[in-house]
Design a protein around this motif. Structure first.
Motif, PDB file in Angstrom:
ATOM      1  N   CYS A   1       0.812  -1.221   0.000  1.00  0.00           N
ATOM      2  CA  CYS A   1       0.000   0.000   0.000  1.00  0.00           C
ATOM      3  C   CYS A   1       0.848   1.275   0.000  1.00  0.00           C
ATOM      4  O   CYS A   1       0.357   2.342   0.326  1.00  0.00           O
ATOM      5  CB  CYS A   1      -0.961  -0.005   1.183  1.00  0.00           C
ATOM      6  N   LEU A   2       2.096   1.149  -0.408  1.00  0.00           N
ATOM      7  CA  LEU A   2       2.993   2.304  -0.405  1.00  0.00           C
ATOM      8  C   LEU A   2       3.620   2.494  -1.789  1.00  0.00           C
ATOM      9  O   LEU A   2       4.242   1.584  -2.338  1.00  0.00           O
ATOM     10  CB  LEU A   2       4.084   2.084   0.644  1.00  0.00           C
ATOM     11  N   VAL A   3       3.426   3.681  -2.339  1.00  0.00           N
ATOM     12  CA  VAL A   3       3.978   4.053  -3.642  1.00  0.00           C
ATOM     13  C   VAL A   3       5.033   5.124  -3.403  1.00  0.00           C
ATOM     14  O   VAL A   3       4.803   6.065  -2.640  1.00  0.00           O
ATOM     15  CB  VAL A   3       2.865   4.580  -4.582  1.00  0.00           C
ATOM     16  N   GLU A   4       6.175   4.998  -4.056  1.00  0.00           N
ATOM     17  CA  GLU A   4       7.287   5.945  -3.861  1.00  0.00           C
ATOM     18  C   GLU A   4       7.151   7.191  -4.727  1.00  0.00           C
ATOM     19  O   GLU A   4       8.091   7.607  -5.390  1.00  0.00           O
ATOM     20  CB  GLU A   4       8.625   5.243  -4.155  1.00  0.00           C
ATOM     21  N   ARG A   5       5.963   7.751  -4.729  1.00  0.00           N
ATOM     22  CA  ARG A   5       5.683   8.963  -5.494  1.00  0.00           C
ATOM     23  C   ARG A   5       4.415   9.568  -4.921  1.00  0.00           C
ATOM     24  O   ARG A   5       3.541   8.853  -4.439  1.00  0.00           O
ATOM     25  CB  ARG A   5       5.485   8.549  -6.949  1.00  0.00           C
ATOM     26  N   THR A   6       4.293  10.870  -4.973  1.00  0.00           N
ATOM     27  CA  THR A   6       3.099  11.534  -4.463  1.00  0.00           C
ATOM     28  C   THR A   6       2.022  11.555  -5.540  1.00  0.00           C
ATOM     29  O   THR A   6       2.247  12.063  -6.636  1.00  0.00           O
ATOM     30  CB  THR A   6       3.427  12.978  -4.022  1.00  0.00           C
ATOM     31  N   LEU A   7       0.863  11.000  -5.207  1.00  0.00           N
ATOM     32  CA  LEU A   7      -0.271  10.949  -6.127  1.00  0.00           C
ATOM     33  C   LEU A   7      -1.488  11.600  -5.478  1.00  0.00           C
ATOM     34  O   LEU A   7      -1.884  11.202  -4.389  1.00  0.00           O
ATOM     35  CB  LEU A   7      -0.643   9.495  -6.459  1.00  0.00           C
ATOM     36  N   TYR A   8      -2.065  12.571  -6.142  1.00  0.00           N
ATOM     37  CA  TYR A   8      -3.321  13.166  -5.700  1.00  0.00           C
ATOM     38  C   TYR A   8      -4.417  12.688  -6.641  1.00  0.00           C
ATOM     39  O   TYR A   8      -4.200  12.610  -7.855  1.00  0.00           O
ATOM     40  CB  TYR A   8      -3.242  14.697  -5.706  1.00  0.00           C
ATOM     41  N   THR A   9      -5.578  12.372  -6.117  1.00  0.00           N
ATOM     42  CA  THR A   9      -6.627  11.798  -6.954  1.00  0.00           C
ATOM     43  C   THR A   9      -7.085  12.753  -8.051  1.00  0.00           C
ATOM     44  O   THR A   9      -7.486  12.312  -9.122  1.00  0.00           O
ATOM     45  CB  THR A   9      -7.848  11.371  -6.114  1.00  0.00           C
ATOM     46  N   TYR A  10      -7.022  14.044  -7.823  1.00  0.00           N
ATOM     47  CA  TYR A  10      -7.474  14.985  -8.841  1.00  0.00           C
ATOM     48  C   TYR A  10      -6.506  15.073 -10.021  1.00  0.00           C
ATOM     49  O   TYR A  10      -6.831  15.673 -11.033  1.00  0.00           O
ATOM     50  CB  TYR A  10      -7.743  16.374  -8.251  1.00  0.00           C
ATOM     51  N   ASN A  11      -5.327  14.454  -9.928  1.00  0.00           N
ATOM     52  CA  ASN A  11      -4.381  14.429 -11.041  1.00  0.00           C
ATOM     53  C   ASN A  11      -4.402  13.107 -11.805  1.00  0.00           C
ATOM     54  O   ASN A  11      -3.648  12.928 -12.753  1.00  0.00           O
ATOM     55  CB  ASN A  11      -2.950  14.671 -10.543  1.00  0.00           C
ATOM     56  N   LEU A  12      -5.238  12.179 -11.385  1.00  0.00           N
ATOM     57  CA  LEU A  12      -5.238  10.852 -11.985  1.00  0.00           C
ATOM     58  C   LEU A  12      -6.197  10.763 -13.170  1.00  0.00           C
ATOM     59  O   LEU A  12      -7.271  11.371 -13.168  1.00  0.00           O
ATOM     60  CB  LEU A  12      -5.633   9.800 -10.944  1.00  0.00           C
ATOM     61  N   ALA A  13      -5.800   9.972 -14.147  1.00  0.00           N
ATOM     62  CA  ALA A  13      -6.685   9.678 -15.273  1.00  0.00           C
ATOM     63  C   ALA A  13      -7.745   8.686 -14.806  1.00  0.00           C
ATOM     64  O   ALA A  13      -7.698   8.188 -13.674  1.00  0.00           O
ATOM     65  CB  ALA A  13      -5.865   9.088 -16.418  1.00  0.00           C
ATOM     66  N   GLU A  14      -8.690   8.364 -15.691  1.00  0.00           N
ATOM     67  CA  GLU A  14      -9.745   7.424 -15.341  1.00  0.00           C
ATOM     68  C   GLU A  14      -9.173   6.084 -14.877  1.00  0.00           C
ATOM     69  O   GLU A  14      -9.668   5.468 -13.954  1.00  0.00           O
ATOM     70  CB  GLU A  14     -10.656   7.211 -16.558  1.00  0.00           C
ATOM     71  N   THR A  15      -8.106   5.650 -15.525  1.00  0.00           N
ATOM     72  CA  THR A  15      -7.374   4.462 -15.098  1.00  0.00           C
ATOM     73  C   THR A  15      -5.917   4.861 -14.980  1.00  0.00           C
ATOM     74  O   THR A  15      -5.323   5.371 -15.932  1.00  0.00           O
ATOM     75  CB  THR A  15      -7.520   3.312 -16.112  1.00  0.00           C
ATOM     76  N   HIS A  16      -5.362   4.648 -13.808  1.00  0.00           N
ATOM     77  CA  HIS A  16      -3.976   5.049 -13.551  1.00  0.00           C
ATOM     78  C   HIS A  16      -3.235   3.866 -12.930  1.00  0.00           C
ATOM     79  O   HIS A  16      -3.782   3.158 -12.091  1.00  0.00           O
ATOM     80  CB  HIS A  16      -3.936   6.244 -12.597  1.00  0.00           C
ATOM     81  N   GLN A  17      -1.992   3.670 -13.363  1.00  0.00           N
ATOM     82  CA  GLN A  17      -1.203   2.560 -12.822  1.00  0.00           C
ATOM     83  C   GLN A  17       0.126   3.067 -12.296  1.00  0.00           C
ATOM     84  O   GLN A  17       0.796   3.871 -12.928  1.00  0.00           O
ATOM     85  CB  GLN A  17      -0.954   1.492 -13.889  1.00  0.00           C
ATOM     86  N   GLU A  18       0.488   2.585 -11.126  1.00  0.00           N
ATOM     87  CA  GLU A  18       1.781   2.847 -10.482  1.00  0.00           C
ATOM     88  C   GLU A  18       2.324   1.517  -9.996  1.00  0.00           C
ATOM     89  O   GLU A  18       1.619   0.507 -10.019  1.00  0.00           O
ATOM     90  CB  GLU A  18       1.611   3.779  -9.276  1.00  0.00           C
ATOM     91  N   SER A  19       3.543   1.526  -9.508  1.00  0.00           N
ATOM     92  CA  SER A  19       4.117   0.338  -8.866  1.00  0.00           C
ATOM     93  C   SER A  19       4.268   0.618  -7.387  1.00  0.00           C
ATOM     94  O   SER A  19       4.683   1.712  -6.995  1.00  0.00           O
ATOM     95  CB  SER A  19       5.484   0.015  -9.469  1.00  0.00           C
ATOM     96  N   ASN A  20       3.937  -0.378  -6.575  1.00  0.00           N
ATOM     97  CA  ASN A  20       4.130  -0.229  -5.137  1.00  0.00           C
ATOM     98  C   ASN A  20       5.556  -0.639  -4.769  1.00  0.00           C
ATOM     99  O   ASN A  20       6.371  -0.912  -5.650  1.00  0.00           O
ATOM    100  CB  ASN A  20       3.078  -1.024  -4.355  1.00  0.00           C
ATOM    101  N   GLN A  21       5.856  -0.686  -3.487  1.00  0.00           N
ATOM    102  CA  GLN A  21       7.217  -1.030  -3.054  1.00  0.00           C
ATOM    103  C   GLN A  21       7.576  -2.487  -3.305  1.00  0.00           C
ATOM    104  O   GLN A  21       8.726  -2.859  -3.162  1.00  0.00           O
ATOM    105  CB  GLN A  21       7.409  -0.694  -1.577  1.00  0.00           C
ATOM    106  N   LEU A  22       6.606  -3.289  -3.664  1.00  0.00           N
ATOM    107  CA  LEU A  22       6.880  -4.678  -4.041  1.00  0.00           C
ATOM    108  C   LEU A  22       7.137  -4.785  -5.540  1.00  0.00           C
ATOM    109  O   LEU A  22       7.320  -5.864  -6.066  1.00  0.00           O
ATOM    110  CB  LEU A  22       5.696  -5.572  -3.654  1.00  0.00           C
ATOM    111  N   ASP A  23       7.094  -3.639  -6.226  1.00  0.00           N
ATOM    112  CA  ASP A  23       7.223  -3.550  -7.674  1.00  0.00           C
ATOM    113  C   ASP A  23       6.066  -4.269  -8.371  1.00  0.00           C
ATOM    114  O   ASP A  23       6.236  -4.843  -9.441  1.00  0.00           O
ATOM    115  CB  ASP A  23       8.581  -4.072  -8.146  1.00  0.00           C
ATOM    116  N   LEU A  24       4.913  -4.259  -7.728  1.00  0.00           N
ATOM    117  CA  LEU A  24       3.689  -4.819  -8.291  1.00  0.00           C
ATOM    118  C   LEU A  24       2.755  -3.671  -8.666  1.00  0.00           C
ATOM    119  O   LEU A  24       2.827  -2.587  -8.074  1.00  0.00           O
ATOM    120  CB  LEU A  24       3.003  -5.741  -7.282  1.00  0.00           C
ATOM    121  N   PRO A  25       1.869  -3.891  -9.626  1.00  0.00           N
ATOM    122  CA  PRO A  25       0.998  -2.787 -10.056  1.00  0.00           C
ATOM    123  C   PRO A  25      -0.052  -2.394  -9.018  1.00  0.00           C
ATOM    124  O   PRO A  25      -0.621  -3.246  -8.343  1.00  0.00           O
ATOM    125  CB  PRO A  25       0.330  -3.336 -11.323  1.00  0.00           C
ATOM    126  N   VAL A  26      -0.250  -1.105  -8.932  1.00  0.00           N
ATOM    127  CA  VAL A  26      -1.356  -0.519  -8.175  1.00  0.00           C
ATOM    128  C   VAL A  26      -2.189   0.186  -9.232  1.00  0.00           C
ATOM    129  O   VAL A  26      -1.775   1.202  -9.780  1.00  0.00           O
ATOM    130  CB  VAL A  26      -0.845   0.484  -7.115  1.00  0.00           C
TER     131      VAL A  26
END
Length: 186
Positions: A113-138
């Motif tokens: 549940c931890l992403v090494e980047r700051t994400l605000y919901t108002y900046n996200l597209a309809e579908t947004h993908q990041e990697s968590n600290q396990l290098d798995l997709p969020v």
């Protein structure tokens, strides 16, 4: 020769005294109170400690030995589950308490549940993908298909956990916190 030695010794002594005087008079330890700085911001670790509804997840973080990470500087995004979400997780997995979860799995849950980047919901597209600290997709989906009790669109993470609208985008000194209703599992 003896005269030169005495002259040289005198010059060295004078230089030593001058250097000592300049060093001892150039320091001033008496600073005014306005010169002192005390950090008063809230870090992710403080957020978990200051909000009782995250006490269960805080215990998971402590068991994982990751509270220091959440207290450190950086720019991260944390998706901590509320207590009811942790209780649902315990029931799903057959644990009677957080103490039954192996410490290594606690570590996995924190990293999930931890992403090494700051994400605000108002900046996200309809579908947004990041990697968590396990290098798995969020994968965060905000498409209007899922709404909360107030009719507000929910952002759903990995088709499991919804970001709680009333609590989202909570800025802390080392990033942003988006409380969720379920534990994010890898």
């Amino acid at each position: 020769m003896e005269n030169k030695f005495k002259s040289w010794l005198s010059v060295c002594t004078i230089l030593l005294l001058v250097m000592q005087m300049s060093l001892s008079t150039s320091c001033n330890d008496d600073l005014s109170a306005e010169s002192y700085y005390t950090f008063t911001g809230e870090m992710m670790s403080d957020f978990l400690k200051n909000h009782e509804d995250f006490s269960q997840f805080r215990r998971i973080v402590e068991r994982a030995g990751r509270m220091d990470l959440l207290a450190s500087r950086g720019a991260r995004t944390l998706f901590p589950p509320v207590n009811s979400g942790v209780e649902d997780f315990l029931k799903e997995r057959g644990y009677t308490s957080i103490e039954d979860i192996p410490a290594s799995f606690c570590d996995t849950l924190v990293k999930a549940c931890l992403v090494e980047r700051t994400l605000y919901t108002y900046n996200l597209a309809e579908t947004h993908q990041e990697s968590n600290q396990l290098d798995l997709p969020v994968i965060i989906v905000t498409n209007g298909d899922t709404v909360d009790a107030n009719g507000m669109t929910l952002s759903v993470i990995n088709r499991r956990a919804a970001i709680i609208n009333e609590l989202k985008n909570d800025s802390v000194e080392n990033g942003v916190v988006h409380p969720v209703d379920k534990v994010i599992v890898p």
